[in-house]
Motif scaffolding. Structure first.
Motif, PDB file in Angstrom:
ATOM      1  N   ASN A 109      24.378  51.418 -15.637  1.00  0.00           N
ATOM      2  CA  ASN A 109      24.673  50.901 -14.302  1.00  0.00           C
ATOM      3  C   ASN A 109      26.150  50.549 -14.196  1.00  0.00           C
ATOM      4  OD1 ASN A 109      21.942  51.036 -13.519  1.00  0.00           O
ATOM      5  ND2 ASN A 109      21.538  49.028 -14.424  1.00  0.00           N
ATOM      6  N   SER A 119      26.761  58.331  -7.792  1.00  0.00           N
ATOM      7  CA  SER A 119      25.588  57.939  -8.565  1.00  0.00           C
ATOM      8  C   SER A 119      24.852  59.190  -9.023  1.00  0.00           C
ATOM      9  CB  SER A 119      24.658  57.068  -7.718  1.00  0.00           C
ATOM     10  OG  SER A 119      23.622  56.523  -8.507  1.00  0.00           O
ATOM     11  N   VAL A 139      24.548  55.176 -12.785  1.00  0.00           N
ATOM     12  CA  VAL A 139      23.796  54.708 -11.616  1.00  0.00           C
ATOM     13  C   VAL A 139      24.633  53.641 -10.920  1.00  0.00           C
ATOM     14  CG1 VAL A 139      21.681  53.610 -10.801  1.00  0.00           C
ATOM     15  CG2 VAL A 139      21.600  55.166 -12.768  1.00  0.00           C
ATOM     16  N   GLN A 167      25.360  50.640  -8.623  1.00  0.00           N
ATOM     17  CA  GLN A 167      24.612  49.503  -8.105  1.00  0.00           C
ATOM     18  C   GLN A 167      25.115  49.139  -6.708  1.00  0.00           C
ATOM     19  OE1 GLN A 167      25.540  46.953 -11.561  1.00  0.00           O
ATOM     20  NE2 GLN A 167      23.345  46.763 -11.855  1.00  0.00           N
TER      21      GLN A 167
END
Length: 206
Positions: free
Chosen positions: A93, A124, A152, A154
């Motif tokens: 993340n 992402s 990924v 956030q």
């Protein structure tokens, strides 16, 4: 005649298979006798592969050669890590601001935490490759696989009003919303984009 080959199973951890280890195992033969053996697990061991110990199987008849012991290795899972051959796959993340502005991200590898450079505007689902951070090759211990990280982004939640306003300006700067006057010059538009980026950075870094 030659003794029969004997098979057995042994489970090792993800890291033990990756880096190699020595295990002490105790086996009970068909005659009820127990034998304790030291088994070396080579670095890069793969799930389902077998290790053969010559002459450690069933006893031969009439002085014939003993059979072999074949130990099938099972590799347990490591949370957050997936292995394919010598390559390792994980996800990480990263903050929204890092994705937009670029920066550094801390990635957990088999050898510990490393800092990776993130380019501005990364999406992402993008993957980065950490060369040589995977598992040693079973055939050549001097060669290591790679570590692939899926990023990924956030999405920020519970934004304050300043942050929301910064995102609205971001939407305008990207052309997704009317920016006010349609007659703004290119120079003015560039200044708006720059001021937005500065404000976005300041807002999220507070």
């Amino acid at each position: 005649s030659r003794g029969q080959d004997v098979t057995s199973d042994l489970t090792v951890t993800f890291d033990e298979a990756a880096f190699g280890c020595d295990k002490i195992i105790t086996l009970t033969g068909s005659d009820g006798r127990k034998q304790t053996l030291k088994l070396h697990i080579p670095a890069g061991m793969e799930d389902g592969k077998s290790i053969r110990l010559q002459g450690k199987g069933g006893a031969g008849i009439g002085g014939a050669q003993a059979g072999d012991l074949l130990i099938c290795i099972h590799v347990s899972e490591k949370p957050g890590f997936t292995r394919k051959g010598a390559d390792v796959y994980t996800t990480a993340n990263i903050p929204f601001t890092t994705a937009v502005l670029g920066g550094e991200a801390i990635i957990q590898t088999l050898n510990g935490r490393v800092s990776c450079h993130i380019k501005p505007g990364i999406q992402s689902g993008s993957k980065i490759r950490l060369k040589g951070k995977g598992v040693p090759s079973l055939r050549n211990k001097n060669v290591r696989g790679d570590h692939y990280v899926t990023l990924v982004v956030q999405v920020p939640t519970n934004l304050n009003e300043d942050a929301k306003e910064a995102l609205r300006k971001f939407d305008e700067a990207c052309g997704n919303r009317p920016a006010g006057s349609a007659g703004d010059s290119t120079e003015k538009s560039e200044k708006k984009k720059k001021s937005f980026m500065d404000k976005l950075k300041e807002t999220f870094e507070e």
